[in-house]
Design a protein around this motif. Sequence first.
Motif, PDB file in Angstrom:
ATOM      1  N   LEU A 148      -1.617  68.229 -82.997  1.00 40.16           N
ATOM      2  CA  LEU A 148      -0.607  67.178 -83.103  1.00 40.16           C
ATOM      3  C   LEU A 148      -0.489  66.644 -84.533  1.00 40.16           C
ATOM      4  CD1 LEU A 148      -1.272  65.101 -79.844  1.00 40.16           C
ATOM      5  CD2 LEU A 148       0.553  66.766 -80.257  1.00 40.16           C
ATOM      6  N   GLY A 149      -1.624  66.207 -85.096  1.00 41.50           N
ATOM      7  CA  GLY A 149      -1.611  65.606 -86.427  1.00 41.50           C
ATOM      8  C   GLY A 149      -1.634  66.638 -87.537  1.00 41.50           C
ATOM      9  N   VAL A 168       5.562  66.586 -77.281  1.00 45.35           N
ATOM     10  CA  VAL A 168       6.086  66.345 -78.620  1.00 45.35           C
ATOM     11  C   VAL A 168       7.608  66.380 -78.597  1.00 45.35           C
ATOM     12  CG1 VAL A 168       4.059  67.220 -79.828  1.00 45.35           C
ATOM     13  CG2 VAL A 168       5.891  68.818 -79.193  1.00 45.35           C
ATOM     14  N   HIS A 172       8.971  66.268 -84.256  1.00 47.46           N
ATOM     15  CA  HIS A 172       7.595  66.688 -84.509  1.00 47.46           C
ATOM     16  C   HIS A 172       7.538  68.189 -84.746  1.00 47.46           C
ATOM     17  CE1 HIS A 172       3.548  68.134 -83.446  1.00 47.46           C
ATOM     18  NE2 HIS A 172       3.124  66.967 -83.920  1.00 47.46           N
ATOM     19  N   ASN A 217      -4.290  59.592 -78.235  1.00 46.81           N
ATOM     20  CA  ASN A 217      -3.907  60.750 -79.040  1.00 46.81           C
ATOM     21  C   ASN A 217      -2.398  60.981 -78.996  1.00 46.81           C
ATOM     22  OD1 ASN A 217      -6.595  61.054 -79.525  1.00 46.81           O
ATOM     23  ND2 ASN A 217      -6.801  63.079 -78.601  1.00 46.81           N
ATOM     24  N   TYR A 218      -1.811  60.755 -77.823  1.00 46.98           N
ATOM     25  CA  TYR A 218      -0.371  60.928 -77.696  1.00 46.98           C
ATOM     26  C   TYR A 218       0.400  59.734 -78.258  1.00 46.98           C
ATOM     27  CZ  TYR A 218      -1.393  64.892 -74.648  1.00 46.98           C
ATOM     28  OH  TYR A 218      -1.848  66.080 -74.145  1.00 46.98           O
ATOM     29  N   ASN A 220      -0.529  57.549 -80.481  1.00 50.04           N
ATOM     30  CA  ASN A 220      -0.632  57.504 -81.944  1.00 50.04           C
ATOM     31  C   ASN A 220       0.292  58.536 -82.591  1.00 50.04           C
ATOM     32  OD1 ASN A 220      -2.539  55.468 -81.844  1.00 50.04           O
ATOM     33  ND2 ASN A 220      -4.289  56.857 -81.985  1.00 50.04           N
ATOM     34  N   ASN A 221       0.422  59.676 -81.947  1.00 51.02           N
ATOM     35  CA  ASN A 221       1.325  60.689 -82.483  1.00 51.02           C
ATOM     36  C   ASN A 221       2.768  60.224 -82.416  1.00 51.02           C
ATOM     37  OD1 ASN A 221       1.667  63.427 -83.584  1.00 51.02           O
ATOM     38  ND2 ASN A 221       2.731  63.834 -81.667  1.00 51.02           N
ATOM     39  N   ARG A 224       3.256  57.818 -85.228  1.00 50.44           N
ATOM     40  CA  ARG A 224       3.343  58.544 -86.502  1.00 50.44           C
ATOM     41  C   ARG A 224       4.719  59.148 -86.712  1.00 50.44           C
ATOM     42  NH1 ARG A 224      -1.877  60.850 -85.521  1.00 50.44           N
ATOM     43  NH2 ARG A 224      -0.864  62.650 -84.564  1.00 50.44           N
ATOM     44  N   ASN A 225       5.399  59.415 -85.603  1.00 53.41           N
ATOM     45  CA  ASN A 225       6.666  60.129 -85.683  1.00 53.41           C
ATOM     46  C   ASN A 225       7.879  59.247 -85.410  1.00 53.41           C
ATOM     47  OD1 ASN A 225       6.290  63.303 -86.004  1.00 53.41           O
ATOM     48  ND2 ASN A 225       4.520  62.501 -84.895  1.00 53.41           N
TER      49      ASN A 225
END
Length: 295
Positions: A148-149, A168, A172, A217-218, A220-221, A224-225
Motif C-alpha cells: 500500500l505505502g 485501493v 492509488h 493500515n487501510y 491511513n492509506n 495518505r491518498n
Amino acid sequence: MSDALPVSDTLKQSIGRYGIWSVALRSEDPSGRTELAEAAAELEQLGYGAVWLGGSSAARHAVPLVEATSTLTVGTSIQSIWQYEATESAAAFADVESGHPGRFVLGLGVSHAKLAEQYRRPYSALVAYLDALDKAGVPAERRVLAALGPRTLELARDRSAGSIPYLVTAEHTARAREILGETPLLAPELKVVLEADPTRARALARDYLAMYLALPNYTNNFLRNGFTEDDLKDGGSDRLVDAVYAWGDDEAIRTRIDTFFDAGADHVALQVVDGGSDRNALPREAWRRLASLLA
C-alpha cells in the motif's frame, strides 16, 4: 538472442486482464469440494485468467483449484507472514510447483495489528521473510506483495514480481505505477456491486466496507491518498464508496474498472459483493454476469 518474454510479462500474460478475488474459493469444507472444482473450471471457461484467494490463504487452498483447471493461475491474496513461517511457505510452494509448474503465485502481506498478536515492525518482518524465501529457493518472480505505502511498493518492485494492493482507488493505482515503474505487475483488487440503484448499491457497499474501516493500515492509506477523517465515518462517504467500488449498470461498472487500467493496472482482481450473509457461498451467477459485461 532468446525470444523468451521477460518473467514479469509472462506472468501478466498468464493472468490476463481480469481475475476473481474470493474468500469462498479457499474453503476447506469437504462437502463443498466438488462445487469448488466446478466453480474454478467455470471461471476458467468464462475467461478469467486468475483466482485470488482471500482470508490469509495458503498454497494448500490453491491445490483443488489448480487440479480442476488447466490454465487458471491461482494466487494467495493475502497470505499473512505472521500466520505461516517462511520455511513452511517455501515448502508448500515447492510442492505445488512440482505438480503444476507456473500455476501458483504466492501473494504475501503483513496483515494488521488487530489480527496478528505478534505484529511488530511489519516492514522489517516482511524483508526478513523475503530473505528466508530467497534462501529456500522461492523465485522472486513467483511472489507478489500486498503493498500500500511507498516503501512497501518499492520493496515489491525490488524483491518480487509486483504488487496486489487491496482496497485501493484508481488514484492509488496511478501512484503505485509511478513507484513500481513499467515492468512489475500491478494487480489491484476492486469490489463490485451488481446493483444499479444508488441507495441500495451504496448500502451493500457500506455494510461490507465497515469492517475494513476499523483497520488502520487501510484508513491511513486513504488519508495518505486525499481522503479525510469525515470520509471514514458511518461506513464511508459516497466519495469513498464510489472510489473503491464499481457499481451501477453494466456500462458504469465497465467504466469504473477501466479507470484502474487507465491508471496503470495490468490486471484487476474483482470481488463481487452481494450482501449475502454467508461469505463461503460461491456467487457463481454473479461471476457469470460480470464476465458477460466484461466481454
